[in-house]
Design a protein around this motif. Structure first.
Motif, short mmCIF file in Angstrom:
data_model
loop_
_atom_site.label_atom_id
_atom_site.label_comp_id
_atom_site.label_asym_id
_atom_site.label_seq_id
_atom_site.Cartn_x
_atom_site.Cartn_y
_atom_site.Cartn_z
N LEU A 184 -8.20 -17.88 32.48
CA LEU A 184 -7.78 -16.33 32.64
C LEU A 184 -7.77 -15.59 31.28
N MET A 185 -7.23 -16.40 30.58
CA MET A 185 -7.03 -15.68 29.17
C MET A 185 -8.29 -15.70 28.60
N ALA A 186 -9.07 -16.56 28.77
CA ALA A 186 -10.39 -16.81 27.76
C ALA A 186 -11.42 -15.68 28.60
N GLU A 187 -11.40 -15.51 29.88
CA GLU A 187 -12.16 -14.59 30.67
C GLU A 187 -11.82 -13.17 30.32
N TRP A 188 -10.38 -12.78 30.13
CA TRP A 188 -10.12 -11.54 29.76
C TRP A 188 -10.89 -11.26 28.30
N VAL A 189 -10.52 -12.03 27.37
CA VAL A 189 -11.39 -11.81 26.12
C VAL A 189 -12.75 -11.82 26.10
N ALA A 190 -13.14 -12.89 26.56
CA ALA A 190 -14.64 -13.03 26.83
C ALA A 190 -15.37 -11.77 27.44
N SER A 191 -14.92 -11.37 28.31
CA SER A 191 -15.31 -10.24 29.21
C SER A 191 -15.09 -8.82 28.60
N GLY A 192 -14.44 -8.74 27.48
CA GLY A 192 -14.17 -7.52 26.99
C GLY A 192 -13.13 -6.79 27.62
N ARG A 193 -12.43 -7.13 28.39
CA ARG A 193 -11.37 -6.61 29.14
C ARG A 193 -10.13 -6.30 28.14
N CYS A 194 -9.95 -7.13 27.26
CA CYS A 194 -9.14 -6.83 26.01
C CYS A 194 -9.63 -7.61 24.78
N ARG A 195 -9.30 -7.23 23.81
CA ARG A 195 -9.54 -7.48 22.43
C ARG A 195 -8.90 -8.80 21.81
N ARG A 196 -7.50 -8.66 22.08
CA ARG A 196 -6.61 -9.77 21.56
C ARG A 196 -5.53 -10.11 22.82
N SER A 197 -5.09 -11.48 22.77
CA SER A 197 -4.16 -11.89 23.91
C SER A 197 -3.11 -12.79 23.20
N ILE A 198 -1.92 -12.68 23.48
CA ILE A 198 -0.89 -13.73 23.23
C ILE A 198 -0.38 -14.15 24.56
N PHE A 199 -0.09 -15.37 24.99
CA PHE A 199 0.00 -16.01 26.16
C PHE A 199 0.81 -17.31 25.99
N ASN A 200 1.60 -17.83 27.09
CA ASN A 200 2.13 -19.17 27.09
C ASN A 200 1.67 -19.79 27.90
N LEU A 201 1.61 -21.15 27.70
CA LEU A 201 1.15 -22.24 28.35
C LEU A 201 2.34 -23.05 28.92
N LYS A 202 2.75 -23.21 30.07
CA LYS A 202 3.95 -24.07 30.57
C LYS A 202 3.49 -25.31 30.42
N LEU A 203 4.10 -26.26 29.81
CA LEU A 203 3.64 -27.49 29.76
C LEU A 203 4.24 -28.55 30.54
N PRO A 204 3.48 -29.63 31.04
CA PRO A 204 4.08 -30.54 31.94
C PRO A 204 5.14 -31.51 30.88
N MET A 205 5.96 -32.44 31.59
CA MET A 205 7.08 -33.16 30.94
C MET A 205 6.61 -34.21 30.16
#
Length: 377
Positions: free
Chosen positions: A310-331
């Motif tokens: 989803l984050m890659a799509e936002w940046v690649a499609s030009g919806r946004c120029r930059r993104s900061i996001f979290n990835l919730k990791l497994p144990m």
């Protein structure tokens, strides 16, 4: 392969390890969140092997640090060319290990440390005093407050500390306990500017939640000062996916950005009072902005394999120029999950023939997650 030790095993260097020599490094030392030593070790081991470095991991569980100890010392400049400390995800702080001092006397720790530091053959721009981020390590904080100015004064008088020379390496003085010191070197571009990689951030009284500190740390850690100045200007547009109650939105609004908050949950009324907030109760996975925005930030609680594309799509499609996001990791297998998400992002960017920057860090304010910064080049 990494060697894992139980928490009761004392951390000792191989007695056959050659004595430190000026301009040589003994290994790569990394500080991490206690309990994440296996993840930091696996990542450090893989990166060292990719850099064609011979050695092995020395690790103490729940210690808050790990070490890739070189079989043979390597010239510092060569190690820096081959190994990029700044790319390590689970490293809060890292440095090239240059020397270790054993059996520090209780009444005079200054003399052996000055002798060892002088033997490194370097001058320094700053000294970072560090301990493990554990209860045992915190017991040394009182001593360090008293000792740090004494050592800095002695180094200045010896001509070894030059605070007016920012291009010189920084000296790390890491105390695993009261009897030992590890001495290391790093450049400002390689490691955290904060001792132990722990930022001293004050909780803003106006912010709706403590999650605001996570975005504040991400901005300081993942963006250069130039990037911060260019992209966090009043009047720019931003989107916050999974915004409620508004901790991340507050960081953007406090800088004058206009924010569209996407969340079915409520937002703090104080944010609406600024006139810079639009709150939409819609699905963060399907909603799209009417026009491109500068920023999209995201702290949604979802599987990393859903968030990364989803984050890659936002940046690649030009919806946004930059993104900061979290990835919730497994144990378990956290390192593997991060590499999987890297691949998903790379796949989308390659499909659009897009050059990009991706920085990932396990921040001090992160727990079972990592924080990422993604932008077009």
């Amino acid at each position: 392969m990494p060697r894992f030790y139980t928490p009761t095993t004392p951390f000792r260097f191989d007695p056959m390890q050659p004595a430190p020599t000026p301009c040589l490094s003994l290994g790569i030392f990394v500080q991490c969140r206690p309990g994440f030593e296996p993840d930091a070790s696996l990542e450090l081991h893989a990166a060292a092997r990719a850099a064609r470095l011979d050695g092995g991991i020395v690790e103490v569980m729940n210690s808050g640090f790990t070490l890739f100890q070189l079989d043979t010392p390597v010239p510092r400049d060569e190690l820096r060319r081959r190994f990029d400390l700044s790319r390590l995800v689970f490293s809060r702080q890292g440095f090239q290990l240059a020397a270790h001092v054993e059996d520090l006397p209780d009444k005079d720790r200054l003399s052996p440390l000055i002798k060892a530091i002088a033997g490194l053959g370097e001058r320094f721009s700053a000294v970072l005093f560090e301990t493990p981020d554990t209860n045992e390590g915190k017991q040394q904080s009182g001593f360090l407050r008293r000792f740090a100015p004494v050592l800095e004064d002695a180094l200045s008088k010896a001509g070894l500390l030059r605070g007016d020379s920012p291009h010189l390496p920084r000296l790390h003085v890491f105390l695993p306990d009261s009897k030992r010191a590890l001495l290391g070197l790093s450049l400002g571009s390689e490691a955290s500017a904060w001792p132990m990689g722990i930022p001293r951030l004050r909780m803003p009284g106006e912010a709706p939640s403590r999650s605001t500190l996570k975005l504040a740390e991400a901005i300081l850690s993942l963006l250069t000062p130039e990037e911060q100045k260019a992209s966090l200007r009043p009047g720019l547009l931003a989107v916050d996916l999974g915004a409620s109650p508004g901790g991340w939105t507050w960081q953007l609004i406090s800088r004058g950005l206009r924010v569209t908050a996407i969340d079915n949950g409520p937002m703090a009324p104080s944010l609406a009072a600024t006139g810079l907030l639009e709150h939409l109760r819609v699905d963060g996975f399907s909603w799209k902005p009417r026009k491109p925005v500068e920023w999209m930030v995201c702290d949604m609680v979802e599987q990393p394999s859903r968030i990364a594309p989803l984050m890659a799509e936002w940046v690649a499609s030009g919806r946004c120029r930059r993104s900061i996001f979290n990835l919730k990791l497994p144990m378990k297998r956290r390192h593997d999950e991060i590499e999987r998400c890297r691949a998903l992002i790379d796949q989308r960017m390659r499909a659009g023939n897009i050059k990009y920057i991706l920085r990932i860090k396990h921040l001090y304010h992160d727990r079972e997650e990592v924080t990422c910064y993604l932008t077009r080049r």
